[in-house]
Design a protein around this motif. Structure first.
Motif, PDB file in Angstrom:
ATOM      1  N   CYS A   1       0.834  -1.197   0.000  1.00  0.00           N
ATOM      2  CA  CYS A   1       0.000   0.000   0.000  1.00  0.00           C
ATOM      3  C   CYS A   1       0.874   1.254   0.000  1.00  0.00           C
ATOM      4  CB  CYS A   1      -0.915   0.000   1.225  1.00  0.00           C
ATOM      5  SG  CYS A   1      -2.266  -1.188   1.118  1.00  0.00           S
ATOM      6  N   GLU A   2       0.237   2.397  -0.238  1.00  0.00           N
ATOM      7  CA  GLU A   2       0.948   3.672  -0.308  1.00  0.00           C
ATOM      8  C   GLU A   2       1.136   4.307   1.066  1.00  0.00           C
ATOM      9  OE1 GLU A   2       2.098   5.284  -3.204  1.00  0.00           O
ATOM     10  OE2 GLU A   2       1.701   3.309  -4.070  1.00  0.00           O
ATOM     11  N   THR A   3       0.149   4.166   1.950  1.00  0.00           N
ATOM     12  CA  THR A   3       0.185   4.912   3.216  1.00  0.00           C
ATOM     13  C   THR A   3       0.100   4.021   4.449  1.00  0.00           C
ATOM     14  OG1 THR A   3      -2.220   5.242   3.156  1.00  0.00           O
ATOM     15  CG2 THR A   3      -0.845   6.951   2.135  1.00  0.00           C
ATOM     16  N   VAL A   4      -0.094   2.732   4.283  1.00  0.00           N
ATOM     17  CA  VAL A   4      -0.130   1.812   5.420  1.00  0.00           C
ATOM     18  C   VAL A   4       0.750   0.608   5.106  1.00  0.00           C
ATOM     19  CG1 VAL A   4      -2.420   2.523   6.212  1.00  0.00           C
ATOM     20  CG2 VAL A   4      -2.212   0.658   4.566  1.00  0.00           C
ATOM     21  N   ASP A   5       1.195  -0.067   6.157  1.00  0.00           N
ATOM     22  CA  ASP A   5       2.111  -1.198   6.006  1.00  0.00           C
ATOM     23  C   ASP A   5       1.326  -2.499   5.810  1.00  0.00           C
ATOM     24  OD1 ASP A   5       4.391  -2.752   5.908  1.00  0.00           O
ATOM     25  OD2 ASP A   5       4.603  -2.879   8.090  1.00  0.00           O
ATOM     26  N   LEU A   6       0.645  -2.574   4.689  1.00  0.00           N
ATOM     27  CA  LEU A   6      -0.136  -3.753   4.351  1.00  0.00           C
ATOM     28  C   LEU A   6      -0.022  -4.019   2.854  1.00  0.00           C
ATOM     29  CD1 LEU A   6      -3.378  -2.997   6.414  1.00  0.00           C
ATOM     30  CD2 LEU A   6      -1.822  -4.910   6.835  1.00  0.00           C
ATOM     31  N   GLU A   7      -0.381  -5.238   2.462  1.00  0.00           N
ATOM     32  CA  GLU A   7      -0.406  -5.603   1.053  1.00  0.00           C
ATOM     33  C   GLU A   7      -1.848  -5.853   0.636  1.00  0.00           C
ATOM     34  OE1 GLU A   7       3.222  -6.177   3.010  1.00  0.00           O
ATOM     35  OE2 GLU A   7       1.471  -7.483   3.315  1.00  0.00           O
ATOM     36  N   VAL A   8      -2.117  -5.597  -0.643  1.00  0.00           N
ATOM     37  CA  VAL A   8      -3.463  -5.783  -1.182  1.00  0.00           C
ATOM     38  C   VAL A   8      -3.375  -6.495  -2.527  1.00  0.00           C
ATOM     39  CG1 VAL A   8      -4.495  -3.785  -0.041  1.00  0.00           C
ATOM     40  CG2 VAL A   8      -3.372  -3.500  -2.260  1.00  0.00           C
ATOM     41  N   PRO A   9      -4.471  -7.138  -2.986  1.00  0.00           N
ATOM     42  CA  PRO A   9      -4.470  -7.736  -4.328  1.00  0.00           C
ATOM     43  C   PRO A   9      -4.148  -6.682  -5.379  1.00  0.00           C
ATOM     44  CG  PRO A   9      -6.346  -8.529  -3.055  1.00  0.00           C
ATOM     45  CD  PRO A   9      -5.723  -7.425  -2.252  1.00  0.00           C
ATOM     46  N   ALA A  10      -3.118  -6.951  -6.161  1.00  0.00           N
ATOM     47  CA  ALA A  10      -2.563  -5.938  -7.063  1.00  0.00           C
ATOM     48  C   ALA A  10      -3.507  -5.568  -8.195  1.00  0.00           C
ATOM     49  CB  ALA A  10      -1.231  -6.424  -7.625  1.00  0.00           C
ATOM     50  N   GLN A  11      -4.400  -6.478  -8.573  1.00  0.00           N
ATOM     51  CA  GLN A  11      -5.272  -6.217  -9.721  1.00  0.00           C
ATOM     52  C   GLN A  11      -6.683  -5.806  -9.306  1.00  0.00           C
ATOM     53  OE1 GLN A  11      -3.401  -6.148 -12.288  1.00  0.00           O
ATOM     54  NE2 GLN A  11      -1.730  -7.180 -11.216  1.00  0.00           N
ATOM     55  N   ALA A  12      -6.840  -5.399  -8.044  1.00  0.00           N
ATOM     56  CA  ALA A  12      -8.155  -4.959  -7.573  1.00  0.00           C
ATOM     57  C   ALA A  12      -8.592  -3.702  -8.315  1.00  0.00           C
ATOM     58  CB  ALA A  12      -8.105  -4.694  -6.068  1.00  0.00           C
ATOM     59  N   GLU A  13      -9.896  -3.501  -8.391  1.00  0.00           N
ATOM     60  CA  GLU A  13     -10.431  -2.300  -9.039  1.00  0.00           C
ATOM     61  C   GLU A  13     -10.212  -1.060  -8.179  1.00  0.00           C
ATOM     62  OE1 GLU A  13     -12.015  -1.979 -12.124  1.00  0.00           O
ATOM     63  OE2 GLU A  13     -11.294  -4.028 -12.475  1.00  0.00           O
ATOM     64  N   ILE A  14     -10.471  -1.179  -6.881  1.00  0.00           N
ATOM     65  CA  ILE A  14     -10.391  -0.050  -5.950  1.00  0.00           C
ATOM     66  C   ILE A  14      -9.724  -0.511  -4.664  1.00  0.00           C
ATOM     67  CG2 ILE A  14     -11.733   1.653  -4.619  1.00  0.00           C
ATOM     68  CD1 ILE A  14     -14.038   1.142  -6.677  1.00  0.00           C
ATOM     69  N   VAL A  15      -8.849   0.317  -4.103  1.00  0.00           N
ATOM     70  CA  VAL A  15      -8.224   0.032  -2.804  1.00  0.00           C
ATOM     71  C   VAL A  15      -8.399   1.251  -1.906  1.00  0.00           C
ATOM     72  CG1 VAL A  15      -6.066  -0.396  -1.569  1.00  0.00           C
ATOM     73  CG2 VAL A  15      -6.537  -1.612  -3.702  1.00  0.00           C
ATOM     74  N   LEU A  16      -8.900   1.004  -0.704  1.00  0.00           N
ATOM     75  CA  LEU A  16      -9.029   2.035   0.321  1.00  0.00           C
ATOM     76  C   LEU A  16      -7.976   1.767   1.390  1.00  0.00           C
ATOM     77  CD1 LEU A  16     -12.927   1.873   0.801  1.00  0.00           C
ATOM     78  CD2 LEU A  16     -11.644   3.112  -0.963  1.00  0.00           C
ATOM     79  N   GLU A  17      -7.172   2.767   1.708  1.00  0.00           N
ATOM     80  CA  GLU A  17      -6.147   2.627   2.738  1.00  0.00           C
ATOM     81  C   GLU A  17      -6.506   3.500   3.934  1.00  0.00           C
ATOM     82  OE1 GLU A  17      -2.248   3.436   1.248  1.00  0.00           O
ATOM     83  OE2 GLU A  17      -2.537   2.290  -0.606  1.00  0.00           O
ATOM     84  N   GLY A  18      -6.151   3.035   5.150  1.00  0.00           N
ATOM     85  CA  GLY A  18      -6.448   3.850   6.308  1.00  0.00           C
ATOM     86  C   GLY A  18      -6.209   3.124   7.613  1.00  0.00           C
ATOM     87  N   TYR A  19      -6.994   3.489   8.622  1.00  0.00           N
ATOM     88  CA  TYR A  19      -6.786   2.946   9.959  1.00  0.00           C
ATOM     89  C   TYR A  19      -8.066   3.080  10.776  1.00  0.00           C
ATOM     90  CZ  TYR A  19      -6.542   7.887  11.222  1.00  0.00           C
ATOM     91  OH  TYR A  19      -6.849   9.211  11.390  1.00  0.00           O
ATOM     92  N   VAL A  20      -8.146   2.283  11.837  1.00  0.00           N
ATOM     93  CA  VAL A  20      -9.139   2.529  12.876  1.00  0.00           C
ATOM     94  C   VAL A  20      -8.373   3.047  14.091  1.00  0.00           C
ATOM     95  CG1 VAL A  20     -10.806   0.819  12.076  1.00  0.00           C
ATOM     96  CG2 VAL A  20      -9.064   0.140  13.710  1.00  0.00           C
TER      97      VAL A  20
END
Length: 536
Positions: free
Chosen positions: A305-324
């Motif tokens: 991810c760009e702003t959090v230390d996590l990985e996401v499926p690379a070919q997803a349509e939309i990715v939301l990054e953040g925190y609780v």
């Protein structure tokens, strides 16, 4: 067969005549739900039970955007999504791995094992660079707004618009293991949503582990406040420091939790196997990225991810990054749920966005739940078939299981067993209530192995004839699903087991047990031979 992404999947749906493009203008507020609900409940026509997948191409208020619905909404599409002819083929692959034994012979025996070993190798995710990740075609670290996407309001009394098909990714602060689960997200505004982490879910445990870590780091003497108790209860457990060098059990004030965060990433619109992997009731030790790779038969590509230390499926349509933010709770709901009733308002963590990345012209993927049958019925049936081998590992006498869609999965499980000793049906009931998400099963019916649990008529016959209600019905108390509105307390209530097996003398049944009526095989064969001539 592994689909590269959601778009590859849509092409396959269209190729197989399983997709209907909707050109008429339709609103994401209620109208898409009404259309999809009617389609998912259809029983005949060109597409059979469940109707076609729907691609809304003229979304009111969102020019140029598209919404995919009902993608898993039939037996055929569920199999297509997993790249098999029948979902049971996945169960057979799992059985093969479970029963895999070390080669005892020579080189030839070792060669025979290569396909199974290859399946395991292909399960591990592959990290790719940002330039190879379609989900990063557009990167927004400021000025982003969730309201730019056609997020649905599903039912009239819903508390707002909900993201309904998200793959929510967290990392356990204690073990470092990732989890990908599916938890609805109520949109509060362009930058925040609710995070519906029911207390028994893995992500909720990650949240609690984060609370415990902060408590351990910040505790300084006994501090007990009402706000801490409320926060701990909402998190599903007391925030404590284990006995150790500090000594004693201590709680930390809510104020000390402010500013502490658990990072979260959300992928919307992944390939179908990855989306399905997010709903499977896997043990916490098994990452869903591995399950996705196994189902795909090909490694899942993931990206940082760009702003959090996590990985996401690379070919997803939309990715939301953040925190609780730990300790921050907000009212979420009501929500028209898969029980067919509204889930009422409750307090849940708040998800704050720090970035949105997406593909150019992203396809928004959604689902709706409500009175069954709906799309989730077919997803639930796939889970039932795929995880039967794993259940048999824990309960060897198990022959088959059935979760009737009308009972919305967690309310009724029918199981058949090979009965070998007295009281075995009750042993099986308790074993089911000890298995992961199966602990929520409100009613368990146990029948003999010669009863087809998929045939509800046959099951009804057995239950109605084989039980003495006072003797054969067992009640117990324990955790229940958070959506159970009938339980005496939230998340806690009673369960019922019914022993509909034949009763043995060793179980105190002294009377003769009658045989079931069935024609002899020879007569059946003779009638089979003349049946065509009878003209019936």
């Amino acid at each position: 067969m592994a689909y590269e992404d959601l778009r590859d999947w849509i092409k396959t749906l269209e190729k197989h005549g399983e997709l209907k493009r909707i050109k008429e203008e339709v609103s994401p507020e209620l109208e898409m739900t009404e259309i999809t609900d009617r389609v998912s409940k259809s029983k005949g026509g060109k597409h059979g039970a469940g109707g076609p997948a729907l691609l809304f191409e003229n979304v009111k208020g969102f020019p140029g955007q598209t919404v995919l619905m009902n993608q898993f909404g039939s037996e055929r599409r569920m199999a297509l999504a997993l790249g098999v002819n029948k979902v049971d083929e996945i169960a057979e692959r799992i059985s093969g791995l479970i029963n895999m034994k070390p080669p005892t012979g020579g080189f030839l025996d070792k060669l025979k094992m290569l396909p199974q070993l290859g399946e395991l190798t292909n399960a591990f995710p592959k990290t790719v660079s940002a330039k190879d990740a379609a989900c990063k075609e557009v990167i927004l670290k400021d000025g982003f707004d969730l309201n730019a996407f056609p997020i649905l309001k599903c039912w009239p009394q819903d508390g707002g618009r909900f993201i309904t098909l998200p793959c929510v990714i967290t990392r356990d602060p204690k073990t470092g293991k990732r989890n990908m689960g599916m938890y609805r997200m109520q949109v509060y505004d362009g930058q925040t949503t609710g995070m519906h982490w029911q207390r028994q879910k893995v992500a909720a445990e990650h949240y609690r582990n984060a609370l415990r870590a902060v408590a351990a780091a910040n505790a300084s003497g006994d501090v007990r406040t009402a706000s801490v108790a409320a926060m701990a209860e909402s998190a599903g457990g007391t925030v404590t420091i284990p006995d150790g060098p500090i000594g004693g059990l201590r709680q930390v004030a809510l104020g000390n939790l402010k500013g502490s965060r658990l990072e979260v990433a959300v992928a919307i619109g992944t390939d179908p196997a990855t989306t399905f992997a997010a709903i499977v009731p896997a043990p916490p030790e098994v990452e869903e990225f591995l399950i996705a790779g196994f189902l795909r038969g090909k490694p899942l590509e993931i990206v940082k991810c760009e702003t959090v230390d996590l990985e996401v499926p690379a070919q997803a349509e939309i990715v939301l990054e953040g925190y609780v933010e730990l300790g921050e709770l907000r009212t979420e709901g009501p929500f028209g749920d898969h029980t067919g009733f509204y889930t009422m308002e409750d307090e849940y963590p708040v998800f704050h966005l720090t970035a949105i990345t997406h593909r150019k012209n992203p396809i928004y993927a959604a689902t709706i739940v409500g009175k069954p049958p709906m799309e989730d019925a077919w997803m639930g049936k796939a889970v039932e078939r795929i995880f039967l081998p794993a259940m048999k590992m824990q309960i060897p006498e198990l022959v088959d299981i059935h979760l009737p869609v009308e009972a919305v999965f967690h309310n009724l499980m029918i199981v058949s067993i090979r009965k070998s000793y007295p009281g075995q049906a009750r042993k099986v009931m308790n074993a089911i209530w000890s298995l992961g998400q199966a602990m929520f099963t409100k009613c368990v019916i146990v029948v003999d192995e010669d009863c087809d649990v998929q045939d509800l008529g046959e099951v009804t016959l057995r239950v109605a004839n084989n039980i003495d209600p006072e003797r054969d019905v067992q009640f117990t108390l324990g955790p229940v699903d958070s959506l159970d509105h009938a339980s005496r307390l939230p998340n806690y209530g009673s369960k019922m087991g019914i022993d509909a097996t034949r009763k043995w003398k060793a179980e105190g049944f002294e009377r003769p047990w009658p045989a079931m009526i069935e024609m002899d095989a020879a007569t059946k064969a003779r009638v089979d031979g003349i049946w065509a001539k009878l003209g019936i």
